[in-house]
Design an enzyme around this catalytic site. Structure first.
Site, short mmCIF file in Angstrom:
data_model
loop_
_atom_site.label_atom_id
_atom_site.label_comp_id
_atom_site.label_asym_id
_atom_site.label_seq_id
_atom_site.Cartn_x
_atom_site.Cartn_y
_atom_site.Cartn_z
CD GLU A 34 -1.60 -2.57 1.76
OE1 GLU A 34 -2.64 -3.34 1.61
OE2 GLU A 34 -0.46 -2.72 2.06
CG PHE A 88 -9.85 -9.71 11.23
CD1 PHE A 88 -8.45 -10.27 11.71
CD2 PHE A 88 -9.81 -9.80 9.87
CE1 PHE A 88 -7.48 -10.47 11.00
CE2 PHE A 88 -8.87 -10.09 9.03
CZ PHE A 88 -7.87 -10.63 9.82
CD GLN A 89 -7.20 -7.43 7.72
OE1 GLN A 89 -8.06 -7.27 6.86
NE2 GLN A 89 -6.20 -7.92 7.35
CE LYS A 103 -17.13 -7.05 3.19
NZ LYS A 103 -16.34 -8.42 3.52
CG MET A 127 22.38 13.04 3.66
SD MET A 127 23.60 14.14 2.59
CE MET A 127 22.75 14.37 1.22
#
Length: 578
Positions: A67, A129-130, A179, A493
């Site tokens: 993602e 969940f999630q 959802k 760097m």
């Protein structure tokens, strides 16, 4: 609660249709002119992906491998095309993986609409969940966010999201859709884009008296200096800016996000500002009498030590965002407004001048920088390749026509300083947040946004390993991206700072790499490794002429430092050449 504005009022009853929230979401994207979406499916966003099955010919969905890669790709798309970038992610870890990209887009003013799935509304707050509270997590790093729990909220929420993302000072917006709202069937009218919100003023009202005061200061100035940033590009004011510069005859320098507004070869373009910018622009910031800042925010990498920054100058600041005025540098004359509107007003009032003596000062400092730094970087006499000569050879082949996408580190500063840019939206980099791993997915997005232009990603051996899985996105889509890995076998760097300021105590900056050419071949991407100067130009030519993506690994000198450099905590006039 979402407040209805007259511009998003419902259409007549006769225009109503019945469909799911998921389908309506995709129809809204089409109405907003979206052609490409980057994303990764998951349980909470399955209804949108199920609806997408019927929209494949209308919406190009790019399946990324992570993602974070998806949101960086959306950033690259937006930065290259000037359109709003769109990304899909599921709930929980899918949504939280967007946070770095949101923070990057927020500070670099990149217009994004991020659509995340969420658990059913009746499960919110139950640690389902999630389930993650993505609204509170992303509030500090979005221009606006909103959670949709009923399908009927979607038309207005999406219309507002696109309007806020692209208007005024652009930025990222996140819409979190439960959802049940995706599945729910509802009657909704024909989609109406938003063009006004009562409580939101994207461009401040321009005050002519301030423009007049600014013109007076400019006309009286003996040593005026212009600093410009990405705001000129975001305002689509490149022509207006050029007209102002050429009439005023004022030397102008740019932030890394402003590169390309004036072609690199323009006689009034005196180079890059900031910690690793050009010598003259930094030193002479503290000698000018009038400093004109246009579409830039005086961040710390540009100003160095604020209590020693341009104290002798009267400051004019043109910006669309009033919160940037006086935030870091005290302004003598603030010119609020869209620079596409304010610049022509200012140009009409200023006198045509050339400032020959003042411009010679910049030329003198440029000559000193060439002798001390640039000659050795671009045309080295040592056996080892330098990052600068790779960019120089690339310039000769692309002639400033490529979109250059850089990651973060030494290679970023070298590429931004030395790459040739003929057009705006040609330098895509992570500016304010400095996100390693940005370049590869952003280059993919840039190519989708501008398929008519060559896209070259320039990446260090540290940054490439953060999002190297996006080679899979290249393999699956067939998108054509040219990838140059400048491999110095260090986190360069950080190593430079450890050398200069920490007695060469190299703590965990040696980084091992895989065989990148072999890795690329595993993704069906052609590649080559170069360590000898006599092979460099032919390899770059092979890369650019190859029909498809190509990975070129260039082994460069290990402990080369990037100069000039303004040490942290120092004034810009204390910039070091060595």
């Amino acid at each position: 609660m979402l407040t209805q504005d007259k511009t998003t009022q419902l259409a007549p009853e006769t225009a109503r249709q019945t469909m799911s929230g998921a389908e309506m979401t995709l129809r809204a994207l089409l109405a907003e002119g979206v052609d490409t979406v980057f994303g990764y499916p998951g349980g909470a966003i399955i209804p949108i992906y199920d609806a997408l099955y019927d929209f494949e010919r209308q919406l190009n969905h790019v399946l990324v491998r992570h993602e974070q890669g998806g949101i960086h790709a959306a950033q690259g798309y937006a930065r290259a095309s000037g359109k709003v970038g769109v990304v899909f992610a599921t709930s929980g870890p899918g949504a939280t993986n967007l946070v770095t990209g949101l923070a990057d887009a927020q500070i670099d003013s990149t217009p994004l609409v991020c659509i995340t799935g969420q658990v059913f509304a009746h499960l919110l707050g139950t640690d389902a969940f999630q389930e993650t509270d993505i609204i509170n997590i992303t509030t500090p790093v979005t221009k606006w966010n909103f959670q949709v729990t009923e399908a009927s909220q979607l038309p207005e929420a999406l219309a507002k999201a696109f309007y806020l993302a692209r208007s005024g000072r652009p930025g990222p917006v996140l819409i979190d859709i439960t959802k049940n709202a995706q599945l729910q069937q509802f009657d909704f009218p024909e989609y109406q884009p938003c063009n006004h919100i009562r409580s939101y003023r994207p461009a401040p009202i321009v005050r002519p008296e301030y423009v007049e005061a600014a013109a007076t200061l400019i006309n009286q100035a003996k040593r005026p200096f212009v600093l410009w940033g990405q705001g000129v590009t975001l305002g689509q004011a490149e022509e207006e800016f050029r007209a102002f510069i050429e009439k005023s005859g004022i030397p102008a320098a740019w932030t890394i996000l402003g590169a390309g507004v004036l072609p690199t070869s323009h006689p009034l373009n005196v180079g890059m500002l900031g910690m690793h910018g050009n010598y003259g622009p930094n030193v002479l910031t503290n000698e000018c009498d009038v400093l004109i800042a246009i579409g830039m925010r005086f961040d710390d990498r540009v100003t160095g030590r604020l209590d020693k920054y341009a104290k002798q100058a009267q400051v004019i600041h043109l910006d669309i965002d009033p919160t940037e005025i006086d935030k870091n540098v005290a302004t003598t004359v603030p010119v609020w407004g869209d620079c596409k509107e304010t610049l022509p007003m200012l140009t009409a009032l200023i006198e045509a001048k050339t400032h020959p003596e003042w411009r010679r000062r910049f030329e003198q400092y440029r000559a000193e920088e060439v002798a001390a730094v640039i000659q050795d970087e671009l045309f080295p006499t040592s056996d080892e390749l330098t990052m600068g000569e790779v960019i120089q050879q690339l310039n000769e082949l692309t002639r400033g026509e490529a979109i250059v996408v850089t990651d973060v580190g030494q290679h970023q500063m070298v590429a931004c300083r030395y790459a040739r840019f003929n057009h705006a939206r040609s330098n895509i980099t992570s500016g304010g947040l400095g996100t390693m791993g940005f370049a590869l997915p952003a280059a993919i997005g840039a190519k989708f946004g501008r398929p008519d232009r060559p896209v070259v990603a320039i990446i260090g051996d540290g940054g490439i390993q953060m999002t190297i899985q996006e080679l899979g996105t290249i393999m699956q889509t067939g998108v054509e991206v040219k990838i140059i890995i400048l491999n110095n076998q260090f986190l360069g760097m950080v190593r430079q700072w450890q050398e200069l300021f920490h007695e060469r105590r190299y703590s965990f900056v040696n980084i091992a790499s895989p065989d990148y050419v072999t890795v690329a071949s595993g993704y069906s991407i052609a590649g080559r490794r170069v360590a000898e100067r006599h092979e460099l130009q032919s390899s770059l030519r092979e890369m650019l002429q190859h029909p498809g993506s190509f990975l070129l690994e260039v082994m460069v000198t290990r402990e080369n430092n990037i100069f000039p450099m303004v040490p942290q905590g120092c004034s810009v006039s204390e910039i070091r050449l060595r």
